[in-house]
Design a protein around this motif. Structure first.
Motif, PDB file in Angstrom:
ATOM      1  N   GLY A   1     -53.455 -36.524   1.668  1.00 38.51           N
ATOM      2  CA  GLY A   1     -52.448 -35.471   1.673  1.00 38.51           C
ATOM      3  C   GLY A   1     -52.625 -34.393   0.631  1.00 38.51           C
ATOM      4  O   GLY A   1     -51.673 -33.661   0.332  1.00 38.51           O
TER       5      GLY A   1
ATOM      6  N   ASP B   1     -51.721 -30.885   1.905  1.00 40.39           N
ATOM      7  CA  ASP B   1     -50.271 -30.685   2.008  1.00 40.39           C
ATOM      8  C   ASP B   1     -49.689 -30.329   0.644  1.00 40.39           C
ATOM      9  O   ASP B   1     -48.869 -29.404   0.522  1.00 40.39           O
TER      10      ASP B   1
ATOM     11  N   GLU C   1     -47.812 -26.902  -0.525  1.00 36.81           N
ATOM     12  CA  GLU C   1     -46.437 -26.949  -1.041  1.00 36.81           C
ATOM     13  C   GLU C   1     -46.320 -26.213  -2.370  1.00 36.81           C
ATOM     14  O   GLU C   1     -45.231 -25.731  -2.724  1.00 36.81           O
TER      15      GLU C   1
ATOM     16  N   SER D   1     -53.759 -31.141   7.330  1.00 42.26           N
ATOM     17  CA  SER D   1     -52.694 -31.969   6.779  1.00 42.26           C
ATOM     18  C   SER D   1     -53.062 -33.437   6.907  1.00 42.26           C
ATOM     19  O   SER D   1     -53.962 -33.820   7.665  1.00 42.26           O
TER      20      SER D   1
END
Length: 426
Positions: free
Chosen positions: A77, A80, A84, A93
């Protein structure tokens, strides 16, 4: 543009090498890099698992773009997390990366989207006895695959019943792949030429790069144990325009469109490992990143801006004109430590790295620096990569082996027949 490349292998060196030469590039950072990446950028001794330290470094240096090379951080991850935190990143992802980390997940997607692949059955470790009985009923040869990540070593082609017994024991009893072997797939054996095709995608649209052919077996004549790859070449002559049209329309487009429709858009490099059967192309496996060593040769035959291609895909609007397939041919041969893919020694100085021709590049993988010397630190040590600018694959092969003969280290091992399947067609 400041770019960071996450990873330490030959694939990451190749990505950084070509990005560093891009007119759009300001600087390249390798996190952590290897003994050879210092020639193309700056090595940064950060473990990508230390995500807080990594993010602080990226922000502190004003790094605008991150390319994640290996599968492990993608599956964990990292892409991701970076998104963020407002960082533009090339890589799918964690949900989309399951296409590599769980072969059963990829198979389910292929079934749903009508993508051609081998027939199969799944068994968990708790079904060991049931699995043993099942394989006794199968026509030989067939294939046993560990469901999870296994560094390219989790595939067993079984031509004899005792080979299947041994493979299941290694996976389920000896646990050589750990939790990646909690489940196995028993697949039909597909015959034909195997090729690798990369599709760089922004989650909706994509660019298909020239096909390559990898050599996964450790021994000449494609014999012995599977490895992470012992060499590759591009473009693959087996993949003509008609074949690539089918690959795009029967495999790549259905997967990209289907995953987007399911709410798991694939934004990154979709690696398609394909078998060219008598009935057409069928999927052997999908990976969630560029392949290694295919990247070393595929990037070497491209013209245009690799950085623009990857950054535009990561930004959600891919520039389909950023690169073109030039009239080039490239071949790479992996120099490995004797004993790979299992036990091997390391710590040997590599000599002759400055004695190669201008048409060749050494992409480092298992190397490090000690007392200002480049030493071996892994199984696959480097990829000697040679390029013919007029598309002459024979010349590229000859140049590659000539240059490789001048570079060496104790206990070096490499195959002497890379590209043999293509050469038979020329």
């Amino acid at each position: 543009m400041k770019t960071a490349i996450v990873g330490s292998g030959g694939r990451e060196h190749a990505l950084g090498h070509y990005i560093s030469r891009d007119p759009l590039s300001e600087s390249v950072y390798f996190i952590p890099g290897n003994g050879g990446t210092v020639t193309d950028g700056i090595n940064v001794n950060i473990n990508p698992k230390e995500t807080g330290v990594l993010i602080d470094f990226l922000r502190g240096e004003g790094i605008e773009f991150v390319v994640i090379g290996p599968e492990d951080p993608l599956v964990s991850g990292l892409a991701d997390l970076l998104r963020e935190n407002g960082i533009t990143v090339f890589g799918p992802s964690a949900k989309a990366a399951r296409i590599e980390s769980e072969k059963s997940f990829a198979k389910a997607l292929m079934s749903k989207y009508g993508v051609p692949t081998a027939s199969y059955m799944e068994f968990s470790a708790a079904e060991y006895d049931k699995c043993r009985e099942y394989v006794k009923t199968q026509n030989l040869p067939f294939v046993i695959k560990a469901d999870g990540l296994a560094a390219g070593k989790g595939v067993f082609v079984c031509s004899q019943p005792e080979e299947a017994e041994k493979a299941l024991k290694l996976i389920f009893e000896d646990r050589i792949f750990g939790d990646s072997g909690n489940r196995v797939l028993i697949e039909e054996f597909m015959e034909g030429e195997e090729i690798s095709v990369f599709a760089v995608s922004d989650g909706k649209d994509y660019v298909v790069l020239p096909a390559a052919q990898d050599h996964k077996r450790i021994g000449e004549g494609d014999t012995g144990d599977n490895t992470g790859g012992m060499g590759a070449y591009a473009p693959a002559p087996h993949a003509d325009d008609e074949l690539m049209f089918r690959v795009e329309n029967e495999i790549i487009r259905p997967m990209i469109n289907g995953m987007a429709a399911d709410g798991i858009p694939f934004q990154g490099c979709l690696y398609c490992g394909l078998m060219l059967t008598k009935d057409g192309p069928r999927v052997v496996e999908f990976n969630c990143r560029f392949g290694d060593p295919e990247t070393q040769v595929v990037l070497s035959v491209l013209e245009g801006s690799l950085l623009k291609l990857l950054h535009s895909a990561a930004s959600g609007r891919i520039d389909k004109k950023a690169v073109t397939a030039g009239n080039r041919a490239a071949v790479c041969v992996i120099a490995a430590s004797s004993g790979y893919p299992w036990g091997f020694k390391k710590g040997f100085e590599i000599k002759g790295l400055d004695d190669i021709s201008e048409n060749s590049v050494v992409f480092h993988a298992g190397t490090s620096i000690s007392d200002d010397k480049i030493i071996t630190s892994g199984g696959r040590v480097f990829a000697m990569t040679s390029i013919s600018k007029n598309g002459d694959l024979i010349a590229a092969v000859e140049q590659c082996y000539d240059d490789l003969s001048r570079v060496g280290f104790d206990n070096i091992y490499y195959r002497k027949d890379i590209a043999h399947r293509a050469l038979k067609l020329l």
